[in-house]
Design a protein around this motif. Structure first.
Motif, PDB file in Angstrom:
ATOM      1  N   ASP A 196       0.000  21.704   1.146  1.00 59.02           N
ATOM      2  CA  ASP A 196      -0.387  23.094   1.448  1.00 59.02           C
ATOM      3  C   ASP A 196      -0.444  23.343   2.946  1.00 59.02           C
ATOM      4  O   ASP A 196      -0.229  24.449   3.436  1.00 59.02           O
ATOM      5  CB  ASP A 196      -1.779  23.389   0.826  1.00 59.02           C
ATOM      6  CG  ASP A 196      -1.724  23.204  -0.692  1.00 59.02           C
ATOM      7  OD1 ASP A 196      -0.818  23.800  -1.300  1.00 59.02           O
ATOM      8  OD2 ASP A 196      -2.511  22.400  -1.220  1.00 59.02           O
ATOM      9  N   GLY A 197      -0.762  22.268   3.703  1.00 55.30           N
ATOM     10  CA  GLY A 197      -0.891  22.485   5.153  1.00 55.30           C
ATOM     11  C   GLY A 197      -0.728  21.151   5.867  1.00 55.30           C
ATOM     12  O   GLY A 197      -0.762  20.081   5.251  1.00 55.30           O
ATOM     13  N   MET A 248       6.334  32.098  11.614  1.00 53.55           N
ATOM     14  CA  MET A 248       5.211  31.228  11.214  1.00 53.55           C
ATOM     15  C   MET A 248       4.905  31.465   9.742  1.00 53.55           C
ATOM     16  O   MET A 248       5.147  32.546   9.205  1.00 53.55           O
ATOM     17  CB  MET A 248       3.975  31.556  12.075  1.00 53.55           C
ATOM     18  CG  MET A 248       4.135  30.995  13.488  1.00 53.55           C
ATOM     19  SD  MET A 248       2.743  31.358  14.554  1.00 53.55           S
ATOM     20  CE  MET A 248       1.448  30.400  13.791  1.00 53.55           C
ATOM     21  N   ALA A 249       4.374  30.432   9.083  1.00 51.62           N
ATOM     22  CA  ALA A 249       4.110  30.529   7.634  1.00 51.62           C
ATOM     23  C   ALA A 249       2.868  31.378   7.381  1.00 51.62           C
ATOM     24  O   ALA A 249       1.986  31.479   8.234  1.00 51.62           O
ATOM     25  CB  ALA A 249       3.872  29.112   7.106  1.00 51.62           C
ATOM     26  N   GLU A 250       2.844  31.949   6.176  1.00 49.87           N
ATOM     27  CA  GLU A 250       1.627  32.665   5.756  1.00 49.87           C
ATOM     28  C   GLU A 250       0.467  31.669   5.694  1.00 49.87           C
ATOM     29  O   GLU A 250       0.672  30.493   5.372  1.00 49.87           O
ATOM     30  CB  GLU A 250       1.833  33.252   4.339  1.00 49.87           C
ATOM     31  CG  GLU A 250       2.791  34.436   4.310  1.00 49.87           C
ATOM     32  CD  GLU A 250       2.374  35.532   5.298  1.00 49.87           C
ATOM     33  OE1 GLU A 250       1.143  35.660   5.514  1.00 49.87           O
ATOM     34  OE2 GLU A 250       3.254  36.169   5.901  1.00 49.87           O
ATOM     35  N   ARG A 251      -0.750  32.116   6.084  1.00 49.49           N
ATOM     36  CA  ARG A 251      -1.881  31.170   6.087  1.00 49.49           C
ATOM     37  C   ARG A 251      -2.492  31.031   4.705  1.00 49.49           C
ATOM     38  O   ARG A 251      -2.286  31.874   3.823  1.00 49.49           O
ATOM     39  CB  ARG A 251      -2.932  31.708   7.064  1.00 49.49           C
ATOM     40  CG  ARG A 251      -2.897  31.036   8.464  1.00 49.49           C
ATOM     41  CD  ARG A 251      -1.518  30.716   8.982  1.00 49.49           C
ATOM     42  NE  ARG A 251      -1.498  29.750  10.087  1.00 49.49           N
ATOM     43  CZ  ARG A 251      -0.416  29.167  10.578  1.00 49.49           C
ATOM     44  NH1 ARG A 251       0.754  29.427  10.008  1.00 49.49           N
ATOM     45  NH2 ARG A 251      -0.470  28.327  11.576  1.00 49.49           N
ATOM     46  N   LEU A 252      -3.254  29.945   4.474  1.00 49.28           N
ATOM     47  CA  LEU A 252      -3.958  29.706   3.194  1.00 49.28           C
ATOM     48  C   LEU A 252      -5.233  30.552   3.199  1.00 49.28           C
ATOM     49  O   LEU A 252      -5.793  30.835   4.254  1.00 49.28           O
ATOM     50  CB  LEU A 252      -4.340  28.221   3.099  1.00 49.28           C
ATOM     51  CG  LEU A 252      -3.203  27.228   3.371  1.00 49.28           C
ATOM     52  CD1 LEU A 252      -3.775  25.811   3.546  1.00 49.28           C
ATOM     53  CD2 LEU A 252      -2.186  27.289   2.237  1.00 49.28           C
ATOM     54  N   ASP A 253      -5.682  30.954   1.969  1.00 46.11           N
ATOM     55  CA  ASP A 253      -6.940  31.701   1.909  1.00 46.11           C
ATOM     56  C   ASP A 253      -8.111  30.756   2.245  1.00 46.11           C
ATOM     57  O   ASP A 253      -9.012  31.082   2.998  1.00 46.11           O
ATOM     58  CB  ASP A 253      -7.137  32.306   0.499  1.00 46.11           C
ATOM     59  CG  ASP A 253      -6.801  31.245  -0.575  1.00 46.11           C
ATOM     60  OD1 ASP A 253      -6.628  30.054  -0.148  1.00 46.11           O
ATOM     61  OD2 ASP A 253      -6.679  31.572  -1.734  1.00 46.11           O
ATOM     62  N   THR A 254      -8.026  29.499   1.746  1.00 48.11           N
ATOM     63  CA  THR A 254      -9.077  28.519   2.060  1.00 48.11           C
ATOM     64  C   THR A 254      -8.479  27.120   1.977  1.00 48.11           C
ATOM     65  O   THR A 254      -7.383  26.928   1.448  1.00 48.11           O
ATOM     66  CB  THR A 254     -10.229  28.599   1.020  1.00 48.11           C
ATOM     67  OG1 THR A 254     -11.062  27.428   1.245  1.00 48.11           O
ATOM     68  CG2 THR A 254      -9.699  28.517  -0.398  1.00 48.11           C
ATOM     69  N   LEU A 255      -9.196  26.119   2.561  1.00 41.98           N
ATOM     70  CA  LEU A 255      -8.720  24.736   2.464  1.00 41.98           C
ATOM     71  C   LEU A 255      -9.260  24.053   1.219  1.00 41.98           C
ATOM     72  O   LEU A 255      -8.755  23.000   0.802  1.00 41.98           O
ATOM     73  CB  LEU A 255      -9.189  23.945   3.694  1.00 41.98           C
ATOM     74  CG  LEU A 255      -8.526  24.298   5.038  1.00 41.98           C
ATOM     75  CD1 LEU A 255      -8.807  23.191   6.072  1.00 41.98           C
ATOM     76  CD2 LEU A 255      -7.012  24.474   4.896  1.00 41.98           C
TER      77      LEU A 255
END
Lengths: 127, 125, 418, 387
Positions: free
Chosen positions: A119-120, A51-58
């Motif tokens: 980004d997502g 799974m991809a690394e998550r974003l710090d914020t949207l």
């Protein structure tokens, strides 16, 4: 057939094979009719998928809303976009429809999202 | 399978001596519900006699009755044609049975009784 | 997206399928972060969708949007970092010895049957069934799953023999079942739309094992037609792992799943070439042909024009049509001027707009009525039976089991007994 | 009565006139003699002695028990005599039949009906015990017997003989559905429920053995019908339906258990869309007559209520008007597991709705200590999948 003498019988079920169905490739939409030619996946290759690394914020990010084609998906994702506009205006959303049908892959779309530095992704709606 | 002997019951129904009968015109849909279908018994059916035969058809009146199955009317026309070609003295009268192929038509039988000598009925199939 | 492009993804599925999706993804290793709005999202007013988005995920009770945002932002847990596809334990070859009564109950309560009485697959009976082929009992015949993404179950010649015994088959039927098993097609593929299947047998084996191709062939009056059709369903349940509500999602289900409309084509009374010859097999080869669809209109009367009209009016998801017709219909089509099935296909394609290859014809029936059955079944494939038949021929019982033969109408006179 | 039949070749329907002319001028294929002279002879040759006093051979009463034999030979006997549907049966031993009869208080020797798959041939008579024999063969338990007795008492065969391959449907209403574990939800029409499977099959075995169905002789279906195996046996999903249950609409109380028998030919199982689409489908449906029984998933009933149809009657009136047919020709059944808002259109017409309660023992349905139940489908938990 006296019902109380003891007998031994064989198990009727197939054995787990470690082989799984995989979505059919984009160039052959629709369920390929013969199970023998459908693409398959196995346990080892599936366990390597990360799974991809998550974003710090949207906030300030570019999010793709991908419609998989089931009835109601378009309307649902449009309402989702509405919510972001009202509650997180800094989030940029792009609505996209997957080609073919809900069961087929769409490599060009994934490539496009990557190329445009998405980004997502929010993907739906199954059901 | 063990070699032991078993006794089991017979699954078939018992002959009842009850038979279905041709339906009356008033209730053609009775065929769908066994309880409403008229029935006849073995004894009653044995009691029915066949009519004495004619000495000849020459000069007689023969009713050609088609019962409603597909092709019956056309077939009867061909029978009429055969009589005209081979036994011109036979007078033929074409009739269709009212109701459907399963219903009785007493009025028609009455008419034949009064005006006819014989009847050819068909074509079942 | 996740693995190849390293782009976090938040999949959305309606709550109705939450259990199914979570179990399914666990069995695939990757723990995708799903969120579940209420079901369904199709065919409902916009206002409802607005409420869903502002409301909670009914499955988890948490606010829906918060879940979606977390799916893209909360850091990966250890478990998510190294996905594991659980290795499921194999099933034992033999079940623990027990009384016949308890075993009948076990098979029913485990969902290994279609609910009807079975013949218990003892070692002795399975060994006898295996004399129906020369193939090695441990040879893997194929893998099957009634769902698309579930783990497929693998099965050997012996496993096919076990389900054949359960269905009430004799060794003479085994080659037909092995051919069906080799296609890896389940008779009840899982779809919320409730699929049905149809099985047509061609070639010399039809007569050798006493299949019914004539009068009442589709009704329960023939031993081979009954047990072969049933065995395909038992194999689909036990090899395809059909569990209603879990892997089998057919909303109403389909009554044809009991026997899968199993018959032999009436090649002798048909003026057209047999179905398998159309598909490139030699007439003397024995084959099974498999079809799948939804609708069966059992009563068709009238000429080609009427047949095309009925097919056109049949609302279906697939632009396909398969007609099963009595020999009398086939002959009246010849009288109408269609010399071959190819000509028929062209005519029907024009009348319905369906592609010619998607229209099929088979002949079956006892010539008591010029009837045809209309279905929207799609043809999937034809498989040879011969390679599963023992070298020295089909393994028949000393006195093969046969139900009373229907009085087949001899050509031309076709008299009906009194 | 020895009527003097004359047989032209078959068929006479849907063939050109010249061919019929050929038949008339030709030979009777059965007797080999010219057709028309035979017809003339039928009217002119004097009656023979035999024809003067007709005798109908009286078929002998059948023995209650079959001669004792091994299990294997008895299986063969049942198959070779055509007493089964070809699938394995449970041999009806005296012990098993006695156990099955605990499913009712009625006297085993009570005659409860006569049946024939034909309209005119001799009907076979059957008792409560004979129904129990069939129940054992089908794989039933005592808890299923009341439903079978109710069906048997209607004297309606599952496949009345016509050359047009009839098929039938069993639909159960009322409390008995859950007491004997019938399936009215997900996959109800598929082979995943013990009661649905054995009850549906039992009606077929009754029709074969009581209706004296012998293919080619009394049973003339040209192609046959695959639905004859299980007769669409299911229960109505009264709990999730937005409408009142079928039997209540027909005048029964909700707490009464009933079974309804339908008959038809066409099963058109894949339709979506509102009432208008239903009327359209019925209008386009090709079948004898314009009857229509809609089999719909509970989700469809909920959609129709949203569309403004408060009752089945309102919906019936609307569809009858749109499809230009009679309201009383239209019926609705709700069954399914709410995974897809689909409905099936069939040309089935209801033959009869009868009560099951009169066949249930005073002390209630006779259940096994631990009743046999196949895995229950995971039904949609209410709330999260409602509309």
């Amino acid at each position: 057939m006296t019902r109380n003498n003891v007998v031994t019988v064989l198990d009727p079920r197939g054995q787990p094979s470690g082989v799984f169905g995989r979505r059919s490739s984009g160039d052959n939409p629709g369920t390929i009719l013969s199970p023998r030619v459908r693409p398959v996946d196995d346990r080892e290759s599936m366990e390597k998928l990360q799974m991809a690394e998550r974003l710090d914020t949207l906030e300030g990010k570019l999010i793709y809303l991908v419609d998989v084609g089931f009835p109601g998906s378009k309307e649902f994702l449009e309402e989702l976009a509405e919510w972001f506009k009202e509650n997180m205006p800094s989030v940029k959303v792009v609505y996209k429809q997957k080609k073919f049908d809900p069961y087929s892959d769409d490599p060009e779309l994934w490539e496009e999202i990557h190329a445009n530095k998405g980004d997502g992704v929010i993907l739906g709606v199954g059901g | 399978m063990s070699k032991k002997l078993l006794t089991v019951l017979d699954p078939k129904g018992q002959p009842s001596g009850i038979f279905g009968k041709v339906l009356d015109l008033k209730n053609p849909m009775a065929i769908l519900d066994p309880e409403k279908q008229p029935t006849s018994t073995l004894e009653a059916m044995i009691g029915q006699k066949m009519a004495d035969r004619l000495d000849t058809l020459e000069g007689k009146t023969v009713y050609l009755v088609e019962t409603g199955f597909a092709g019956a009317a056309d077939f009867m026309k061909e029978v009429e044609g055969w009589f005209q070609r081979n036994m011109p003295s036979v007078k033929t009268v074409m009739r269709s049975k009212r109701g459907n192929m399963f219903t009785d038509d007493p009025e028609l039988w009455q008419e034949i009784k009064e005006h006819g000598d014989a009847a050819i009925v068909g074509v079942g199939g | 997206m996740e693995d190849h492009y390293n782009i976090p993804t938040a999949p959305i599925v309606t709550a109705r399928f939450a259990d199914y999706i979570l179990k399914d993804s666990r069995s695939h290793g990757m723990l995708l972060r799903y969120s579940f709005p209420p079901h369904p999202v199709g065919f409902i007013p916009r206002s409802h969708l607005k409420d869903y988005i502002k409301g909670n995920d009914p499955y988890t009770g948490k606010p829906l949007m918060q879940e979606i945002i977390d799916a893209l932002t909360k850091p990966l847990t250890e478990e998510e970092k190294n996905p594991v596809v659980p290795k499921r334990p194999g099933h034992p070859r033999l079940l623990p010895p027990d009384t016949e009564e308890n075993l009948h109950r076990l098979f029913l309560e485990s969902g290994w049957t279609d609910g009807l009485p079975i013949v218990l697959p003892t070692e002795e009976r399975v060994a006898e069934m295996l004399t129906g082929t020369d193939a090695d009992p441990n040879q893997v015949v194929g893998r099957m799953s009634i769902a698309y993404y579930e783990e497929k179950l693998e099965y050997t010649v012996e496993k096919v023999a076990v389900n054949a015994v359960m269905a009430g088959c004799r060794p003479e039927h085994l080659p037909v079942l092995l051919a069906i098993a080799a296609t890896q097609h389940p008779s009840l593929p899982s779809s919320t739309t409730s699929f049905a299947s149809m099985l047509c047998v061609n070639g010399p084996i039809r007569r050798e094992i006493g299949m019914n191709c004539g009068l009442a062939a589709l009704s329960p009056f023939n031993y081979a037609n009954s047990v072969i059709g049933r065995a395909w369903t038992l194999m689909s349940i036990n090899f395809g792992e059909a569990r209603p509500g879990d892997t089998f999602m057919a909303s109403t289900g389909h009554n044809l799943n009991y026997n899968n409309m199993t018959f032999g084509e009436n090649e002798e009374d048909s003026p057209f070439e047999p179905f398998h010859v159309e598909k490139g097999f030699k007439p003397e080869e024995s084959t099974v042909s498999i079809f799948r669809g939804w609708n069966v209109l059992g009563l068709g009367l009238g000429n080609a024009e009427e047949m095309a009209k009925v097919l056109r009016n049949l609302p279906s998801m697939a632009p396909t049509g398969t007609f099963v017709m009595d020999p009398l219909v086939a002959r009246s089509l010849i009288d109408e001027g269609f010399k071959t099935k190819e000509e028929l296909r062209k005519f029907f394609a024009e009348k319905t707009g369906y592609p010619p290859f998607a229209i099929n014809f088979m002949v079956v029936g006892g010539q008591t009525n010029p009837l045809w059955i209309t279905t929207d079944f799609v043809y999937t494939e034809t498989e040879s039976i011969d390679k599963w038949i023992p070298k020295d021929g089909i393994r028949k019982d000393k006195k093969p089991l046969r139900m009373p033969e229907p009085l087949v109408c001899k050509d031309g006179i076709c008299t009906l007994p009194g | 009565m020895f009527l003097r039949y004359v047989f032209p070749p078959h068929p006479v329907g849907f063939i050109p006139k010249e061919k019929l002319r050929g038949y008339v001028d030709g030979i009777n294929p059965v007797s080999g003699k010219p057709l028309m002279p035979e017809m003339v002879e039928a009217l002119t040759k004097p009656l023979t002695e035999e024809e003067k006093n007709p005798v109908i051979e009286k078929r002998p009463k059948r023995p209650r028990l079959l001669p004792p034999d091994t299990e294997e030979n008895l299986y063969r006997l049942f198959i070779e005599n055509g007493w089964t549907d070809g699938n394995p049966i449970i041999l009806p031993t005296e012990e098993r039949v006695a156990e099955m009869l605990t499913g009712t208080d009625r006297d085993p020797q009570e005659v409860i009906g006569r049946m024939s798959v034909t309209t005119h041939q001799e009907r076979l008579e059957y008792t409560v015990e004979k129904v129990a024999v069939i129940a054992v063969m089908a794989g039933c338990r005592p808890e299923h017997l009341p439903v079978l007795l109710a069906i048997a008492a209607t004297e309606i065969p599952a496949f009345p003989s016509s050359t047009t391959s009839f098929s039938s449907m069993i639909m159960v209403n009322g409390p008995i559905r859950h007491e004997i574990g019938m399936n009215c939800g997900l996959a109800a029409l598929s082979p995943f429920n013990y009661a649905n499977s054995v009850i549906g099959r039992a009606w077929t075995l009754m029709s074969i053995n009581f209706g004296d169905a012998r293919p080619g002789d009394t049973f003339m279906h040209s192609l046959g019908h695959p639905i004859n195996y299980n007769n669409l046996c299911h229960a109505e999903n009264e709990e999730d339906s937005a409408f009142e249950p079928y039997h209540v609409e027909k005048g029964f109380k909700p707490e009464e258990s009933t079974v309804t028998l339908f008959r038809g030919w066409n099963y058109n199982g894949i339709n979506l869309g509102p009432a208008k689409a239903m009327a359209e489908a019925l209008k386009r449906q090709s079948s004898m007559g314009r009857a229509g029984t809609f089999i719909m998933d509970p989700l469809v009933s909920a959609h129709l209520k949203d569309e403004g149809f408060k009752t089945k009657e309102e919906l019936r009136q609307y569809i009858a008007k749109e499809a230009e047919t009679f309201p009383q020709m239209i019926n609705f059944i709700v069954v399914g597991g709410q995974t897809n808002p689909m409905w099936a259109l069939t040309d089935y017409t209801p033959s009869i709705t009868v009560s099951i309660d009169e066949w249930i023992p005073k002390t209630g349905i006779k259940k096994d200590e631990k009743p046999i139940r196949m895995p229950q489908p995971v039904l949609c938990k209410d709330g999260i999948c409602g509309i």
